[in-house]
Structures are given as C-alpha cells and as structure tokens.
Write an enzyme that holds these catalytic residues in place. Structure first.
Site, PDB file in Angstrom:
ATOM      1  N   GLY A 121      40.920  40.353  38.642  1.00 58.10           N
ATOM      2  CA  GLY A 121      40.858  39.526  39.847  1.00 58.10           C
ATOM      3  C   GLY A 121      39.522  38.808  39.986  1.00 58.10           C
ATOM      4  N   LYS A 122      38.551  39.148  39.131  1.00 57.99           N
ATOM      5  CA  LYS A 122      37.227  38.500  39.169  1.00 57.99           C
ATOM      6  C   LYS A 122      36.688  38.418  40.589  1.00 57.99           C
ATOM      7  CE  LYS A 122      38.116  36.096  34.810  1.00 57.99           C
ATOM      8  NZ  LYS A 122      39.434  36.717  34.512  1.00 57.99           N
ATOM      9  N   ARG A 123      36.782  39.520  41.319  1.00 54.99           N
ATOM     10  CA  ARG A 123      36.379  39.551  42.713  1.00 54.99           C
ATOM     11  C   ARG A 123      34.863  39.492  42.834  1.00 54.99           C
ATOM     12  NH1 ARG A 123      41.249  38.311  43.178  1.00 54.99           N
ATOM     13  NH2 ARG A 123      42.688  39.487  44.493  1.00 54.99           N
TER      14      ARG A 123
END
Lengths: 334, 334
Positions: free
Chosen positions: B120-122
C-alpha cells in the site's frame, strides 16, 4: 455527471455547473467566505465522552460510531466552511468496515455541498497509480447513485511523488477527465520532514525540486483563472518555506496542514494566501473536530459536542480573517 | 498470538513458533526452496476469459470475482512459493467491497501458511502513521478468528519514507510488537524512479540517503541471525543500483519488484542475493498471476488458468535457480 463547462464569472456570480476543480474550490471558498478545511481524523479515543457506549465494541460498532460522528461533524461545518478532508488511516484502522464508513461519510459531505479530499497520500508506479486514480478520481457511470461518481465519491486526493512523473500523471489524467483535484506532498508539517525534504542538491532542497516539478506538471491542467487542478501540501509549521513556495508556485492551490494542534498559527499560514485571500485552504483536524475536549467549551456548551465544533469553526474563521488576507474573501455585508 | 520465542536453528530445523518477521520469512523461503513472491494485482480486465461472466457486473460482483480469483491463485502458489503480495490499489478501485475482498483473500493466504505483504506504500505524519501501523501491523486480540490479528491480517506492509523518521518509527514499533515486517521504498522499478531518487546531494543520490537511513532504522529491529524486520523495496530494473544497495545494506531483506513484465531478468536480480541465496524475495505480478494469458500456456492447459499459473511459478523458480544463488535454497534431495 458534470457536463456544462461554465466558469465562475466573479466572486458574486457563481454558476450552477462548475467543472474545473480549482473553479469549484474557489466557488466554495467564496460562498463560505473562508478557506477552512475540517480534517476528520476519527480517533476512537477522542470521540465525545460516552459516544462509543451506544455502539457494540467490535470493528463494526466502532465503524458505525465514526460514521455517525463524521456525519455529525459534517452537519455542523457544511454551513460554515467549504472543504472537508478525510484521513484514510483512521478509517482503514477499522478494516473494511472503516472503509465503508469513510465512503458513506464522504458521500454525505458531498451531498451537503462540501468539497471532499481523501487524504491517503497514495503513490505507486504507472499502471498501479492508474488503479488508485480510478479508485478516487474517476467518474463511474455504472453507479446508480443520484450522482455518478468514483468508487469512493471524493473530489480530490493527496499523493506522494517519490516515484516521479509516471506515478503522478495517471492521477492528473484521471482528475482532468473527471474535473477532480490532486494535492502533491511538497513540504509536510511534521518535525522529521527536514530529514529528506531539506537535503540540498544543485543549490536547492529536495522539497524545492519536488515543488518545481509540481509546477511543471500543473501547467497542462490550469483553468481559465490560472489555477491548476494540481495543488500542493505545504505545512503551516514551516512558515519560511511556505512563503518561499508561495512565490515560486503561482497558480498552485496549497493544502496547508499543521494549523492548531501541530503548532501553526494564523500568522504562520498568512504567506500561503495571495492578495485576494486565495491560493490556500487551511486544514484543522484535532483543534476543530475534537474541540469539545477543550474544558472551557465542554463547560460552555454543557457537553453538546456539535456546538463546541461550531464554536471552534467560527473561532478559526475569525482567526484567519484577523491575521491573513483570507479576510478579503468576505463580501462587504458579511 | 505468537508467544514462544524460539528461533530457526538451521535450514533443516524450523521450529513451529517463530516470532521475528525475518525468521518467519527465512523459514518460508527455506521450506519452499525459493524466494518467489506472487504479486496479486487483480485487474478485472486481465482475469481469465469468461471469469467475470459468473458474477454481477457491479462493484459487489466484481469484488466477489477478484476474491474468488485471488483465493484460486493462492491455492495454486501456496504449495510452491513462500510469499504473496497484494496490491492495494486494485482492491481499493472497487470501493469498500474491494477492501473486503482483499481482507478475505489475505486471510485465506495466511491460513495456507503464506507470508502476506500488503503493498500500500502508506505514509503519513506521526500519529497518523501510527493509525496505519495499527491497521496493518498490530495484533488485535479483540478479533474472534482462529488467530488474533490486525484489522487487515497481513504480515508486512510497504511504506514510503518521504516524511522521515517520525513517519516511519510508528510502523517499526508496531511491527516490533507484533512480529511483523515493513518494506521501505528505496529504489522503485518504474522508468521515472530516476527523477527524484537519483538527485545527487553530498556525493550520493537520494535513494542512497534513504537507504542509509533505512540501515539506521533497521538496527534496533534485528533478529539473532542479523536480519531486520525492516526491509527495502529495490527494483529489478536497475541492476547496478541493486548490486550497490546489496553491498551497503547488509541484513536488510529486499523486496524486488520489476522481474518479468517490467523487464527485469533473473540475471538482473542476482545481485540481490547473498552467497546463501538469502536476502531477497523477488516479486512477479502479471507474469505469474496472469500467466494464462500467454497463448502457449492457454493452449497447453486448455484454458485451465490455475495450471498455467502453476507452470509459470515452476518456470520462475527454475529461472532464479539457474541464474542466482537462490539455487542454494534447495536441499540436496530436491
């Protein structure tokens, strides 16, 4: 779906069908006479006292609680301010039930006429960025709601540009097609923002490299008044950088976090505005949405949390009007 | 909940209760004899021919379809490879129904013994990063499933570090507590990765600045074998940088995207491994999960999409064994 390409004529002539995101944003700001954005970060532990007691203590119950709370916040602020920003993290923390609560609260806010920003700071490579863009910025004509919308029914999204232009362009293309907006992280409001964002290369810090690319990307997506659908996130907690970026990023709307609980004052955000009081929206999350936790407001409103939020919204509007050019957004009779 | 603090003793002695994320990852790699990660990016248009016809053409139907498809992929690959990575964007594109499909498919993969990465590359500032960390990396003992887990039931998450350490530490703290993992974007696999990541400051490109900080952050979270629960995303499409980063980031597991459809070969990913064949997992999304779209496999397996995926998995395992030290993961009798 928006089909008529009419533009805002002047601050007192706002047409019904406004299509470009910047036009819609400016129209909302003019209509309310202020540039305030309410940041809904529904931390369960900060909900009004006793609020959670009416719901089951599982994720479904808590998600229902934050949906009811969020709608309650919207019902108060929709009359007063133009923009609401939903912080995805607090909804995702409740699992899919939380995602559903976000969707329903965002829909409610749009129905009340607010401009809705999904603060998810999404980022990925080309074809995956396209999937995110479709999730949040496309117009999905399959949906049978009153108004066709994307899966998430928001007006704009925040993105992170570390992956460069092929991770950014899909968002711009989708937004250009659906008349929605994008805010790219340039200078964040947190203490450690400096660690990478202030690394100096070729005589300028990284955030200026990002800012300069944002200006380039924005160019193709400007409306008749010169504003782009691509805006920038620039924190209130670094007022010098805010002033510097304002001068180097004309026609780019700033989403300014950091006012209030994070330490930014109205004087700190003043450089974000141009002479007309345009060019920025100032976000307030905890200080506004959890205002009822301030002892003096709890006492004054006898625990009526919505009136406490209303009080805080008026307070912030007045604070910005006193210390910034945002005062010029008010019509003479206000 | 994991309570026993036993460690992996050797490649042939893997205890039942393994707690540190790196230990679990290494145990999974040894058990399968390969470092392959299947990237599930469920693009509806790439599903097997006719697959969508069994479902209603609305978001609920499409979400159900990608859930059934994803579980079908897991059922094939769980016997062969250790890791599966879910690309959040394609699930989010379907709204909350998609989020639910992701949750259920991830749960299914964990039940089959796979290590699940939420891609999710949060990223966000301190207290909000904490909310993301709680969403994906906490252990939620309130949940009544067979095994207590976070809201999303995954083992690791990908993050973007542009906001610096106060945006990263909450993920590390949560992962340290729950024995889960984090992969920080260092060098992405897309063409425009160079735009910011290659900006040179103080004699080294930005991705090296990020890499050096990742090494610092990782230090506090190493297991007995020296590996950290903090890994790094380093693309296969930049083999020189991969080799450079391997030598400067000892004890950091690499999640390597870009093999296959994006152009990275087994020879390109070879520098990611150490002499024992450890130190990296190699992701393949389209080339593996949509393998049935290759005309020769469609013909060979008469449209049996699961057998086509199985074929592609064996092919990738063999390819990595031929061209990289990953061959050393196989026990002599394999």
């Amino acid at each position: 779906m928006f089909v008529v390409s009419t533009r805002v004529k002047s601050r007192f002539q706002v047409e019904t069908y406004i299509v470009h995101f910047a036009d819609r944003l400016i129209a909302g700001i003019w209509k309310c006479g202020n540039p305030v954005c309410a940041g809904i970060d529904p931390r369960p532990q900060s909900l009004p006292q006793g609020f959670l007691e009416g719901f089951t203590p599982d994720p479904v119950g808590v998600a229902t609680a934050i949906r009811v709370f969020g709608k309650g916040v919207v019902d108060v602020v929709a009359k007063l301010i133009p923009v609401v920003k939903f912080q995805a993290a607090f909804y995702e923390a409740l699992g899919p039930e939380g995602s559903k609560a976000l969707q329903e609260t965002a829909r409610h806010a749009r129905k009340q006429g607010m401009i809705v920003i999904f603060d998810g700071k999404r980022n990925d490579i080309g074809s995956t960025a396209e999937a995110y863009a479709n999730a949040y910025l496309s117009v999905d004509e399959q949906r049978a709601d009153d108004e066709a919308s994307s899966a998430w029914e928001v007006d704009a999204i925040t993105i992170n540009t570390y992956l460069g232009s092929d991770g950014v362009n899909p968002f711009l293309e989708a937004a250009g097609h659906s008349e929605k907006g994008v805010f790219a992280l340039v200078r964040t409001s947190n203490p450690s923002a400096v660690e990478f964002q202030d690394i100096v290369a070729d005589g300028k810090p990284l955030y200026r490299h990002v800012a300069d690319r944002v200006v380039d990307w924005a160019e193709r997506y400007r409306d008749s008044s010169g504003y782009s659908l691509l805006g920038a996130v620039v924190g209130a907690t670094y007022p010098e950088q805010l002033a510097e970026l304002r001068s180097t990023m004309p026609g780019i709307f700033f989403l300014v976090p950091g006012y209030g609980a994070q330490g930014g004052s109205a004087a700190d955000v003043a450089p974000a505005f141009n002479d007309q009081g345009l060019g920025a929206i100032v976000n307030n999350s905890r200080g506004l949405v959890f205002a009822y936790n301030r002892p003096e407001l709890r006492e004054k409103y006898h625990g009526d949390w919505q009136r406490a939020i209303e009080h805080a919204a008026h307070e912030m509007i007045a604070d910005l009007a006193e210390h910034t050019h945002a005062r010029r957004l008010r019509s003479p009779g206000d």
